[in-house]
Enzyme design. Structure first.
Site, short mmCIF file in Angstrom:
data_model
loop_
_atom_site.label_atom_id
_atom_site.label_comp_id
_atom_site.label_asym_id
_atom_site.label_seq_id
_atom_site.Cartn_x
_atom_site.Cartn_y
_atom_site.Cartn_z
N HIS A 155 -43.66 -56.05 33.82
CA HIS A 155 -44.83 -56.87 34.19
C HIS A 155 -44.85 -58.15 33.35
CE1 HIS A 155 -46.43 -53.19 36.07
NE2 HIS A 155 -47.15 -54.01 36.79
N LYS A 159 -50.08 -58.77 30.45
CA LYS A 159 -50.59 -57.42 30.71
C LYS A 159 -50.93 -56.73 29.39
CE LYS A 159 -49.81 -53.24 33.41
NZ LYS A 159 -51.20 -53.18 33.86
#
Ligand code: NAD
Length: 267
Positions: A155, A159
């Site tokens: 990600h 995040k």
């Protein structure tokens, strides 16, 4: 009749996509959205936030200002989502929670709330990811007992939780299918002399880099061959559109605790 929807956390990365998805959805009427009370986006036009031009709706900082909505869509933070559940329960509102990172005790609280309100908890609202959960179940049933199972996820750098809620859910689906307890068989990252891999474990590996929207792969590896089941999200709109599907479905559901498998009829 259109379903009246409000978006909580609408200045966030997901929030802006949710505004656009709600605006474009033929069965949904966006009635407003919230930002934090300290936010510099308080009083902003929702359409301007989403980059789709003024809509004549401005952001608010209190949920009571969104009382007209039937369904609330929440992609905020763990603490905020837990608070929002209480408000929605007291005011007879349905709630779609897209926020991730809840621990077991918090998930239990959300499940309990489902006894007196309609609630969807969806750590990943993409249709493709939820289809992938079904493929994992089929694969685990067929070869999970004798293959090494590893889950990889990547990600963007912003995040905050790891491994992703989706990766954990992948592990949960596989562990449940194989009759294992994920709390006992999960291995989160490896370093140093780790010794040989034990067959029962399910390994997790995490990458955080740049602007990766979301990638997940499950490996089922034997000697001589392996199966990889991969999902790659290339735009947050996929999550936003799935959240609209959940909101529309939830508007007609009874009180209960649901997930995306319920929404998509995959159970
Ligand atoms: P983000 O930080 O960009 O957005 C979160 C927003 O919530 C911020 O703008 C923040 O100010 C706002 N917020 C926090 N508390 C608030 C409050 N009390 N009232 C109003 N707004 C408040 O993060 P993001 O990338 O948009 O992700 C949000 C959450 O959604 C994370 O938990 C993320 O992991 C999750 N997520 C889920 C999916 C899914 O498919 N379910 C997809 C992407 C992200």
């Amino acid at each position: 009749m259109k379903v009246k929807v409000a978006i909580l956390g609408c200045s966030g990365r997901m929030g802006r996509n949710l505004i656009q998805a709600a605006h474009e959805h033929e069965s949904i009427e966006l009635i407003g959205g919230s930002v934090r009370s300290s936010s510099s986006f308080a009083g902003f036009d929702l359409g301007e936030l989403a980059g789709i031009g003024a809509m004549g709706l401005t952001t608010v900082t209190e949920l009571s200002q969104l009382n007209e909505a039937e369904v609330f869509i929440d992609f905020t933070s763990i603490e905020t989502s837990l608070e929002n559940i209480n408000w929605c329960k007291e005011h007879n509102k349905a709630l779609v929670i897209g926020t991730t990172g809840f621990n077991d005790e918090q998930v239990h609280r959300i499940k309990e709330a489902g006894q007196s309100m309609p609630i969807v908890l969806a750590p990943n609202t993409s249709v493709g990811v939820n289809l992938m959960f079904k493929l994992l179940e089929i694969t685990a049933k067929a070869i999970g007992d004798y293959t090494d199972i590893e889950i990889f996820e990547a990600h963007h750098r912003f995040k905050k939780d790891a491994p992703s809620g989706t990766a954990v859910k992948m592990g949960q689906v596989i562990a449940d299918t194989l009759g294992r307890d994920l709390n006992e068989c999960a291995v989160y990252g490896r370093e140093g002399i780790t010794e040989e891999r034990s067959k029962e474990t399910i390994g997790f590996a995490t990458v955080r880099a740049g602007d990766i929207v979301g990638e997940h792969t499950a490996y089922f590896a034997d000697l001589g061959e392996r199966i990889e089941i991969t999902h790659k999200a290339s735009s947050r709109m996929t999550f936003a559109l799935g959240a609209m599907r959940a909101a529309f479905w939830l508007s007609e559901a009874d009180n209960g605790f649901y997930d995306m498998q319920d929404v998509l009829g995959l159970k």
